[in-house]
Scaffold this motif. Structure first.
Motif, mmCIF file in Angstrom:
data_model
loop_
_atom_site.group_PDB
_atom_site.id
_atom_site.type_symbol
_atom_site.label_atom_id
_atom_site.label_comp_id
_atom_site.label_asym_id
_atom_site.label_seq_id
_atom_site.Cartn_x
_atom_site.Cartn_y
_atom_site.Cartn_z
ATOM 1 N N PRO A 42 0.807 -1.216 0.000
ATOM 2 C CA PRO A 42 0.000 0.000 0.000
ATOM 3 C C PRO A 42 0.843 1.270 0.000
ATOM 4 O O PRO A 42 0.387 2.316 -0.469
ATOM 5 C CB PRO A 42 -0.818 -0.132 1.295
ATOM 6 N N LEU A 43 2.073 1.188 0.512
ATOM 7 C CA LEU A 43 2.934 2.369 0.549
ATOM 8 C C LEU A 43 3.224 2.905 -0.843
ATOM 9 O O LEU A 43 3.534 4.091 -1.010
ATOM 10 C CB LEU A 43 4.248 2.050 1.262
ATOM 11 N N ASN A 44 3.096 2.034 -1.857
ATOM 12 C CA ASN A 44 3.322 2.477 -3.232
ATOM 13 C C ASN A 44 2.261 3.475 -3.694
ATOM 14 O O ASN A 44 2.451 4.164 -4.704
ATOM 15 C CB ASN A 44 3.324 1.277 -4.175
ATOM 16 N N ARG A 101 1.082 -9.469 5.802
ATOM 17 C CA ARG A 101 1.988 -8.713 6.659
ATOM 18 C C ARG A 101 1.469 -7.284 6.858
ATOM 19 O O ARG A 101 0.630 -6.809 6.108
ATOM 20 C CB ARG A 101 3.391 -8.649 6.039
ATOM 21 N N LEU A 102 2.003 -6.600 7.859
ATOM 22 C CA LEU A 102 1.577 -5.227 8.135
ATOM 23 C C LEU A 102 1.695 -4.357 6.895
ATOM 24 O O LEU A 102 0.838 -3.518 6.623
ATOM 25 C CB LEU A 102 2.421 -4.634 9.273
ATOM 26 N N GLU A 103 2.751 -4.568 6.103
ATOM 27 C CA GLU A 103 2.994 -3.734 4.918
ATOM 28 C C GLU A 103 2.277 -4.252 3.684
ATOM 29 O O GLU A 103 2.439 -3.701 2.596
ATOM 30 C CB GLU A 103 4.499 -3.663 4.630
ATOM 31 N N GLY A 104 1.509 -5.337 3.810
ATOM 32 C CA GLY A 104 0.831 -5.927 2.659
ATOM 33 C C GLY A 104 -0.569 -5.394 2.443
ATOM 34 O O GLY A 104 -1.115 -4.647 3.260
ATOM 35 N N GLY A 110 -7.410 -11.320 9.477
ATOM 36 C CA GLY A 110 -6.965 -11.640 10.829
ATOM 37 C C GLY A 110 -8.034 -11.398 11.863
ATOM 38 O O GLY A 110 -9.212 -11.215 11.545
ATOM 39 N N ASP A 111 -7.601 -11.375 13.119
ATOM 40 C CA ASP A 111 -8.516 -11.039 14.203
ATOM 41 C C ASP A 111 -8.730 -9.527 14.218
ATOM 42 O O ASP A 111 -8.050 -8.786 13.499
ATOM 43 C CB ASP A 111 -7.978 -11.551 15.537
ATOM 44 N N PRO A 112 -9.682 -9.030 15.001
ATOM 45 C CA PRO A 112 -9.982 -7.592 14.979
ATOM 46 C C PRO A 112 -8.765 -6.703 15.245
ATOM 47 O O PRO A 112 -8.592 -5.676 14.575
ATOM 48 C CB PRO A 112 -11.042 -7.448 16.063
ATOM 49 N N LYS A 113 -7.925 -7.060 16.191
ATOM 50 C CA LYS A 113 -6.762 -6.235 16.510
ATOM 51 C C LYS A 113 -5.792 -6.159 15.339
ATOM 52 O O LYS A 113 -5.267 -5.092 15.007
ATOM 53 C CB LYS A 113 -6.049 -6.784 17.741
ATOM 54 N N THR A 114 -5.566 -7.292 14.682
ATOM 55 C CA THR A 114 -4.652 -7.330 13.531
ATOM 56 C C THR A 114 -5.153 -6.441 12.398
ATOM 57 O O THR A 114 -4.401 -5.656 11.817
ATOM 58 C CB THR A 114 -4.496 -8.775 13.024
#
Length: 349
Positions: A205-207, A280-283, A288-292
């Motif tokens: 997403p950073l792109n 991944r966080l950067e993907g 995932g679960d709600p927190k993720t």
């Protein structure tokens, strides 16, 4: 920070049973999902227009209209309306009708669409792909601005001082530009001062951060207040009580859909490694679960500037009860975490 759902109302074979539900059943399920999304406090629900056997929503505004009287607060939008192959007068009339039924909660998200089935279906020539969109968008905005319209374009027949009715409840029916990351679309949205939706469904997403900055600069240079313009993302994902459960339920239908589309478009195979990398966080995959999932949405807001996040679910066919549970978790658990964190972060800027 607005949070909502987008869907394409898919009717692909269930990867576990091989069965395909009817278009009617899936459309009826969607109405239930919109009602739940409203009840759990989500901000927006969007439906994409397609004209294929594996998608049931060729008329998103009709499905949204069925949900309008059953909901109170949620905004109802297309995601997207394929404006190149629909008459803008009829599109405006349909969404103005939806605006009446929802008492001012309708929106349009317009784009050229990534599928081309609608062009031969409605008698349009693909060689006019780009010109049709320019023509139709210009006319749509003209209709939005004035009850009586005088307009002459390149392909669509001219209109000579004719009225377009009904008029919407809202002073200006919101019209968003949908883009898969095309620079031309981003610049167009900025020049016109229209809100922008980015389909962030692959890579990092950073792109997309440079595109958001380009949009804001273009809008400012065109005389618009960039601070008042909103940028949304539409991204695939799924939520369950645990990340393990979310992964187990979402991977198989996702891989099936991506590999079917991959054969049509010449993509490489979609594998479990592809899926896990995107989680991944950067993907670009919000699974995932709600927190993720909340952490990933917060990351997107802080690093790219997204002000509306639309979780696209399901991808492929999934049990209706699983989709309903994901919507509930998004509204009752993810959204409060995101709104709280973003509000605290913005107050410190």
């Amino acid at each position: 920070m607005e949070i909502g759902i987008s869907t394409f109302v898919e009717t692909t074979p269930d990867v576990h049973t091989g069965k395909t539900i009817s278009h009617a059943q899936r459309i009826q399920e969607i109405v239930e999902e919109i009602v739940l999304a409203d009840q759990v406090g989500l901000d927006v629900y969007g439906i994409g227009e397609h004209h294929r056997e594996d998608f049931a929503a060729s008329a998103p505004e009709v499905i949204l209209a069925a949900a309008a009287p059953l909901t109170k607060n949620i905004r109802l939008t297309s995601a997207v309306t394929v404006l190149s192959s629909v008459d803008p007068v009829r599109a405006f009339q349909n969404f103005s009708t939806l605006d009446a039924l929802s008492n001012g909660r309708a929106e349009m998200m317009v784009g050229r669409g990534s599928f081309i089935e609608s062009f031969p279906l409605f008698g349009y020539d693909l060689k006019d792909y780009h010109e049709l969109f320019e023509d139709h968008l210009e006319l749509l905005l003209k209709i939005r601005a004035s009850e009586k319209v005088i307009w002459r374009g390149g392909i669509r027949p001219a209109i000579d001082n004719l009225g377009v009715y009904p008029r919407p409840v809202q002073e200006k029916l919101p019209v968003w530009i949908g883009s898969g990351g095309n620079t031309e679309s981003v610049i167009r949205a900025g020049v016109l001062g229209l809100p922008l939706v980015l389909a962030i469904i692959g890579g990092s997403p950073l792109n997309f951060e440079p595109l958001v900055r380009l949009y804001q600069r273009t809008a400012a240079n065109a005389g618009h207040d960039a601070k008042k313009l909103t940028v949304a993302s539409h991204s695939h994902g799924f939520i369950a009580k645990t990340t393990e459960e979310a992964v187990e339920k979402f991977y198989a239908p996702t891989a099936h859909v991506m590999n079917v589309l991959g054969k049509e478009r010449g993509w490489g195979p979609y594998t479990r490694n592809t899926f896990d990398h995107a989680r991944r966080l950067e993907g670009a995959l919000y699974v995932g679960d709600p927190k993720t999932v909340a952490e990933k949405i917060i990351y997107l807001r802080k690093n790219i500037g997204i002000t509306r996040f639309m979780l696209h679910l399901p991808l492929g066919t999934m049990p209706h009860e699983d989709v309903m549970e994901a919507i509930r978790l998004l509204g009752e658990e993810v959204a409060p975490m995101v709104r709280k964190e973003i509000a605290e972060w913005e107050s410190g800027l």
